[in-house]
Design an enzyme around this catalytic site. Structure first.
Site, short mmCIF file in Angstrom:
data_model
loop_
_atom_site.label_atom_id
_atom_site.label_comp_id
_atom_site.label_asym_id
_atom_site.label_seq_id
_atom_site.Cartn_x
_atom_site.Cartn_y
_atom_site.Cartn_z
CE LYS A 206 43.26 40.54 40.90
NZ LYS A 206 43.70 39.44 41.59
NE ARG A 240 37.86 35.88 42.90
CZ ARG A 240 37.77 37.23 42.62
NH1 ARG A 240 38.48 37.78 41.75
NH2 ARG A 240 36.76 37.81 43.03
N1 HH2 Z 1 41.31 38.82 43.44
C1 HH2 Z 1 40.30 39.79 43.71
C2 HH2 Z 1 39.47 39.39 44.75
N2 HH2 Z 1 39.50 38.03 45.33
N3 HH2 Z 1 40.69 36.10 45.67
C3 HH2 Z 1 41.55 35.10 45.38
N4 HH2 Z 1 41.86 33.98 45.82
N5 HH2 Z 1 42.72 35.79 44.22
C4 HH2 Z 1 42.46 36.81 43.52
O1 HH2 Z 1 43.27 37.24 42.88
C5 HH2 Z 1 41.52 37.91 44.17
C6 HH2 Z 1 40.42 37.23 45.07
C7 HH2 Z 1 40.16 41.03 43.11
O2 HH2 Z 1 39.13 41.12 42.10
P1 HH2 Z 1 37.69 41.37 42.37
O3 HH2 Z 1 36.92 40.49 42.98
O4 HH2 Z 1 37.18 41.71 40.74
O5 HH2 Z 1 37.68 42.88 42.55
P2 HH2 Z 1 37.38 43.38 44.20
O6 HH2 Z 1 38.02 43.00 45.16
O7 HH2 Z 1 37.29 45.22 44.12
O8 HH2 Z 1 35.82 43.17 44.31
#
Ligand code: HH2
Length: 260
Positions: A206, A240
């Site tokens: 992040k 995660r």
């Molecule tokens: N962060 C992201 C997405 N989903 N879910 C939970 N429970 N906690 C988190 O910190 C979290 C999440 C963001 O990461 P990523 O899926 O890689 O990115 P994007 O939302 O751009 O797909």
């Protein structure tokens, strides 16, 4: 928890696993690296991301979940969604955990759907919406406010049929938080662990890690490991991440050192 983003626009791996076959292959790799949960998502939540229609989101995630079930994965399958329709289809396809970054605010009926399927439910804190969340976030006391929010959302879920012992709580690192807010949440994580439910933490790659180290996306693994090791020490139990292999080793060693 390994991240499987079936999206063209996720912040760190958008487009890499948009093809279902590539997503499945990636999920199997994450499992082989030690992931016990595979978190399949079809909509980016990065700041400013465009919303995706339910039909399109289902078209992205459901075939991947079905293929993972058909492949006989031992890891649990989680669906990262805030939509009732996607939740329903993903649960029918074999997901057993619903990861909702809006904590049932976008689609309250996800509580009943999750309860009916006897699935687990992750409730995450976010200030505002992905479109607006990084516009000058402010809290008087970020930890107390996140804690009160999670307590209220947990009570809502329970009132709508979700068993308390199926709930996972997440402070939502990076969702409407400054660098200082993220660090304070990590430092004071035991205050959230005191709510009595497993705490999930998502720091992987992040931007606050980039702000602290000056590193681009691909070079944030050391920062990801440092924050997750601290989170483990402070009581988090679900991590995660995009990069499972290095985190797996980091946590094996951390757990051995701290817990014997
Ligand atoms: N962060 C992201 C997405 N989903 N879910 C939970 N429970 N906690 C988190 O910190 C979290 C999440 C963001 O990461 P990523 O899926 O890689 O990115 P994007 O939302 O751009 O797909």
């Amino acid at each position: 928890m390994g991240v499987v983003n079936v999206t063209p626009d996720s912040f760190s791996d958008g487009g890499l696993y948009f093809d279902p076959a590539a997503a499945v292959e990636h999920a199997l790799t994450l499992q082989a690296e030690g992931a016990a949960i595979l978190d399949v998502g079809g909509e980016s939540t990065r700041p400013g991301a465009d919303p995706v229609a339910a039909d399109e989101e289902s078209r992205r995630v459901v075939p991947v979940i079905e293929a993972l079930v058909a492949a006989g994965v031992s890891a649990r399958i989680s669906v990262d969604t805030s939509k009732a329709e996607v939740t329903e289809r993903a649960l029918a396809a074999g997901a057993t955990l619903v990861n909702d970054v809006t904590a049932l605010r976008a689609a309250p009926e996800m509580a009943e759907l999750t309860a009916a399927a006897s699935a687990d439910l992750c409730l995450m804190h976010m200030a505002g919406t992905p479109r607006t969340m990084q516009d000058n976030p402010h809290y008087d006391d970020v930890v107390s406010e996140v804690k009160a929010f999670l307590e209220e959302r947990m009570a809502f879920a329970v009132a709508h049929g979700v068993r308390e012992d199926r709930i996972i709580l997440d402070p939502g690192i990076g969702f409407g938080k400054t660098v200082a807010h993220n660090l304070e949440l990590l430092r004071r994580l035991p205050e959230l662990v005191a709510l009595g439910r497993p705490v999930l933490i998502g720091t992987s790659r992040k931007s606050f890690l980039g702000r602290l180290t000056g590193r681009d996306l691909d070079d944030r693994i050391p920062g990801t490991l440092a924050t997750n090791v601290i989170a483990y020490e402070r009581g988090a139990r679900i991590f995660r991440v995009h990069d499972v292999a290095p985190l797996y080793d980091a946590l094996v060693v951390t757990a051995a050192a701290l817990d014997g």
